[in-house]
Scaffold this motif. Structure first.
Motif, PDB file in Angstrom:
ATOM      1  N   VAL A  46       0.835  -1.196   0.000  1.00 24.13           N
ATOM      2  CA  VAL A  46       0.000   0.000   0.000  1.00 24.13           C
ATOM      3  C   VAL A  46       0.877   1.256   0.000  1.00 24.13           C
ATOM      4  O   VAL A  46       0.651   2.182  -0.778  1.00 24.13           O
ATOM      5  CB  VAL A  46      -0.977  -0.018   1.195  1.00 24.13           C
ATOM      6  CG1 VAL A  46      -1.710   1.305   1.323  1.00 24.13           C
ATOM      7  CG2 VAL A  46      -1.979  -1.161   1.039  1.00 24.13           C
ATOM      8  N   ALA A  47       1.880   1.269   0.839  1.00 21.71           N
ATOM      9  CA  ALA A  47       2.787   2.425   0.880  1.00 21.71           C
ATOM     10  C   ALA A  47       3.512   2.587  -0.446  1.00 21.71           C
ATOM     11  O   ALA A  47       3.640   3.705  -0.963  1.00 21.71           O
ATOM     12  CB  ALA A  47       3.790   2.265   2.021  1.00 21.71           C
ATOM     13  N   SER A  48       3.968   1.478  -1.011  1.00 18.51           N
ATOM     14  CA  SER A  48       4.670   1.526  -2.291  1.00 18.51           C
ATOM     15  C   SER A  48       3.760   2.041  -3.399  1.00 18.51           C
ATOM     16  O   SER A  48       4.153   2.891  -4.196  1.00 18.51           O
ATOM     17  CB  SER A  48       5.187   0.124  -2.635  1.00 18.51           C
ATOM     18  OG  SER A  48       5.817   0.108  -3.885  1.00 18.51           O
ATOM     19  N   ALA A  49       2.530   1.553  -3.444  1.00 18.32           N
ATOM     20  CA  ALA A  49       1.573   2.007  -4.459  1.00 18.32           C
ATOM     21  C   ALA A  49       1.269   3.490  -4.281  1.00 18.32           C
ATOM     22  O   ALA A  49       1.124   4.221  -5.252  1.00 18.32           O
ATOM     23  CB  ALA A  49       0.290   1.187  -4.392  1.00 18.32           C
ATOM     24  N   PHE A  59      -3.606   7.846  -1.533  1.00 23.31           N
ATOM     25  CA  PHE A  59      -3.998   6.445  -1.710  1.00 23.31           C
ATOM     26  C   PHE A  59      -3.654   5.611  -0.488  1.00 23.31           C
ATOM     27  O   PHE A  59      -4.501   4.891   0.045  1.00 23.31           O
ATOM     28  CB  PHE A  59      -3.336   5.846  -2.959  1.00 23.31           C
ATOM     29  CG  PHE A  59      -3.606   4.377  -3.111  1.00 23.31           C
ATOM     30  CD1 PHE A  59      -4.786   3.939  -3.683  1.00 23.31           C
ATOM     31  CD2 PHE A  59      -2.696   3.434  -2.659  1.00 23.31           C
ATOM     32  CE1 PHE A  59      -5.061   2.583  -3.800  1.00 23.31           C
ATOM     33  CE2 PHE A  59      -2.947   2.072  -2.776  1.00 23.31           C
ATOM     34  CZ  PHE A  59      -4.140   1.651  -3.355  1.00 23.31           C
ATOM     35  N   ALA A  60      -2.398   5.690  -0.050  1.00 20.75           N
ATOM     36  CA  ALA A  60      -1.958   4.845   1.061  1.00 20.75           C
ATOM     37  C   ALA A  60      -2.738   5.147   2.339  1.00 20.75           C
ATOM     38  O   ALA A  60      -3.216   4.231   3.017  1.00 20.75           O
ATOM     39  CB  ALA A  60      -0.460   5.014   1.291  1.00 20.75           C
ATOM     40  N   GLN A  64      -5.289   2.513   4.169  1.00 22.15           N
ATOM     41  CA  GLN A  64      -5.029   2.115   5.559  1.00 22.15           C
ATOM     42  C   GLN A  64      -6.247   2.401   6.442  1.00 22.15           C
ATOM     43  O   GLN A  64      -6.629   1.570   7.271  1.00 22.15           O
ATOM     44  CB  GLN A  64      -3.799   2.866   6.108  1.00 22.15           C
ATOM     45  CG  GLN A  64      -2.511   2.537   5.420  1.00 22.15           C
ATOM     46  CD  GLN A  64      -1.965   1.167   5.793  1.00 22.15           C
ATOM     47  OE1 GLN A  64      -2.490   0.465   6.635  1.00 22.15           O
ATOM     48  NE2 GLN A  64      -0.883   0.790   5.152  1.00 22.15           N
ATOM     49  N   ARG A  65      -6.848   3.569   6.244  1.00 23.18           N
ATOM     50  CA  ARG A  65      -8.020   3.907   7.062  1.00 23.18           C
ATOM     51  C   ARG A  65      -9.194   2.985   6.765  1.00 23.18           C
ATOM     52  O   ARG A  65      -9.923   2.591   7.675  1.00 23.18           O
ATOM     53  CB  ARG A  65      -8.407   5.373   6.856  1.00 23.18           C
ATOM     54  CG  ARG A  65      -7.452   6.339   7.557  1.00 23.18           C
ATOM     55  CD  ARG A  65      -7.932   7.774   7.511  1.00 23.18           C
ATOM     56  NE  ARG A  65      -8.001   8.326   6.169  1.00 23.18           N
ATOM     57  CZ  ARG A  65      -6.965   8.868   5.519  1.00 23.18           C
ATOM     58  NH1 ARG A  65      -5.777   8.904   6.082  1.00 23.18           N
ATOM     59  NH2 ARG A  65      -7.133   9.371   4.310  1.00 23.18           N
ATOM     60  N   LEU A  66      -9.386   2.630   5.502  1.00 21.31           N
ATOM     61  CA  LEU A  66     -10.483   1.726   5.149  1.00 21.31           C
ATOM     62  C   LEU A  66     -10.348   0.399   5.878  1.00 21.31           C
ATOM     63  O   LEU A  66     -11.297  -0.076   6.499  1.00 21.31           O
ATOM     64  CB  LEU A  66     -10.490   1.448   3.641  1.00 21.31           C
ATOM     65  CG  LEU A  66     -10.943   2.557   2.731  1.00 21.31           C
ATOM     66  CD1 LEU A  66     -10.649   2.197   1.282  1.00 21.31           C
ATOM     67  CD2 LEU A  66     -12.428   2.819   2.928  1.00 21.31           C
ATOM     68  N   LEU A  67      -9.177  -0.182   5.774  1.00 18.83           N
ATOM     69  CA  LEU A  67      -8.985  -1.501   6.372  1.00 18.83           C
ATOM     70  C   LEU A  67      -8.888  -1.436   7.893  1.00 18.83           C
ATOM     71  O   LEU A  67      -9.107  -2.436   8.562  1.00 18.83           O
ATOM     72  CB  LEU A  67      -7.755  -2.171   5.773  1.00 18.83           C
ATOM     73  CG  LEU A  67      -7.934  -2.508   4.290  1.00 18.83           C
ATOM     74  CD1 LEU A  67      -6.616  -2.938   3.672  1.00 18.83           C
ATOM     75  CD2 LEU A  67      -8.990  -3.579   4.107  1.00 18.83           C
ATOM     76  N   GLY A  68      -8.617  -0.267   8.413  1.00 17.03           N
ATOM     77  CA  GLY A  68      -8.541  -0.114   9.859  1.00 17.03           C
ATOM     78  C   GLY A  68      -9.864   0.187  10.528  1.00 17.03           C
ATOM     79  O   GLY A  68      -9.951   0.225  11.749  1.00 17.03           O
ATOM     80  N   ARG A  69     -10.911   0.392   9.730  1.00 16.98           N
ATOM     81  CA  ARG A  69     -12.203   0.750  10.335  1.00 16.98           C
ATOM     82  C   ARG A  69     -13.387   0.094   9.619  1.00 16.98           C
ATOM     83  O   ARG A  69     -14.369   0.740   9.309  1.00 16.98           O
ATOM     84  CB  ARG A  69     -12.379   2.264  10.344  1.00 16.98           C
ATOM     85  CG  ARG A  69     -12.502   2.891   8.959  1.00 16.98           C
ATOM     86  CD  ARG A  69     -13.000   4.328   9.054  1.00 16.98           C
ATOM     87  NE  ARG A  69     -12.996   4.960   7.764  1.00 16.98           N
ATOM     88  CZ  ARG A  69     -14.012   4.939   6.908  1.00 16.98           C
ATOM     89  NH1 ARG A  69     -15.114   4.311   7.203  1.00 16.98           N
ATOM     90  NH2 ARG A  69     -13.916   5.551   5.741  1.00 16.98           N
ATOM     91  N   GLU A  90     -11.123   5.308  -8.539  1.00 17.11           N
ATOM     92  CA  GLU A  90     -10.077   6.287  -8.872  1.00 17.11           C
ATOM     93  C   GLU A  90      -8.843   5.586  -9.441  1.00 17.11           C
ATOM     94  O   GLU A  90      -8.206   6.112 -10.364  1.00 17.11           O
ATOM     95  CB  GLU A  90      -9.700   7.100  -7.638  1.00 17.11           C
ATOM     96  CG  GLU A  90     -10.790   8.056  -7.193  1.00 17.11           C
ATOM     97  CD  GLU A  90     -10.441   8.784  -5.910  1.00 17.11           C
ATOM     98  OE1 GLU A  90      -9.237   9.056  -5.668  1.00 17.11           O
ATOM     99  OE2 GLU A  90     -11.367   9.081  -5.139  1.00 17.11           O
ATOM    100  N   VAL A  91      -8.530   4.421  -8.920  1.00 24.79           N
ATOM    101  CA  VAL A  91      -7.396   3.650  -9.463  1.00 24.79           C
ATOM    102  C   VAL A  91      -7.718   3.215 -10.886  1.00 24.79           C
ATOM    103  O   VAL A  91      -6.884   3.343 -11.779  1.00 24.79           O
ATOM    104  CB  VAL A  91      -7.066   2.441  -8.570  1.00 24.79           C
ATOM    105  CG1 VAL A  91      -6.063   1.505  -9.255  1.00 24.79           C
ATOM    106  CG2 VAL A  91      -6.519   2.891  -7.219  1.00 24.79           C
ATOM    107  N   ARG A  92      -8.932   2.727 -11.107  1.00 23.76           N
ATOM    108  CA  ARG A  92      -9.316   2.297 -12.462  1.00 23.76           C
ATOM    109  C   ARG A  92      -9.200   3.455 -13.443  1.00 23.76           C
ATOM    110  O   ARG A  92      -8.714   3.280 -14.556  1.00 23.76           O
ATOM    111  CB  ARG A  92     -10.738   1.760 -12.451  1.00 23.76           C
ATOM    112  CG  ARG A  92     -10.858   0.434 -11.702  1.00 23.76           C
ATOM    113  CD  ARG A  92     -12.257  -0.072 -11.756  1.00 23.76           C
ATOM    114  NE  ARG A  92     -12.488  -0.562 -13.123  1.00 23.76           N
ATOM    115  CZ  ARG A  92     -13.492  -1.302 -13.456  1.00 23.76           C
ATOM    116  NH1 ARG A  92     -14.408  -1.637 -12.564  1.00 23.76           N
ATOM    117  NH2 ARG A  92     -13.640  -1.713 -14.702  1.00 23.76           N
TER     118      ARG A  92
END
Length: 97
Positions: A46-49, A59-60, A64-69, A90-92
């Protein structure tokens, strides 16, 4: 994102989190692929992307917030799934898909 919605409907945050992790991972692969860089490990993906030029803003941090909550109620899970769908969209757009 469709499968993650089942986690909301069944109030199953673990299932939703697993689906969201997979979706974020695919988004990271897409960003790296578009940048013609290999991504060989989930560790640090995630950090690399997030450092790639075409990554959506923050993005990162957003991933992180999505998966953390993910939450525990139907409403909380639905909101996180909607936010994740927006980020993946947004990535697409960034990679031309």
């Amino acid at each position: 994102m469709g499968l993650a919605r089942y986690g909301a409907a069944g109030v199953d945050p673990v299932y939703a989190a697993g689906c969201l992790f997979h979706a974020v991972g695919v988004a990271c692969q897409a960003l790296h692929g578009h940048a013609r860089q290999w991504l060989i490990n989930e560790k640090g993906m995630v950090a690399s992307a997030g450092r790639l030029p075409l990554a959506p803003p923050d993005f990162a941090g957003r991933a992180q917030r999505l998966l953390g909550r993910v939450g525990v109620s139907t409403h909380e899970i639905e909101q996180v799934v909607a936010d994740a769908a927006e980020l993946v969209g947004e990535v697409r757009t960034a990679v031309g898909r």
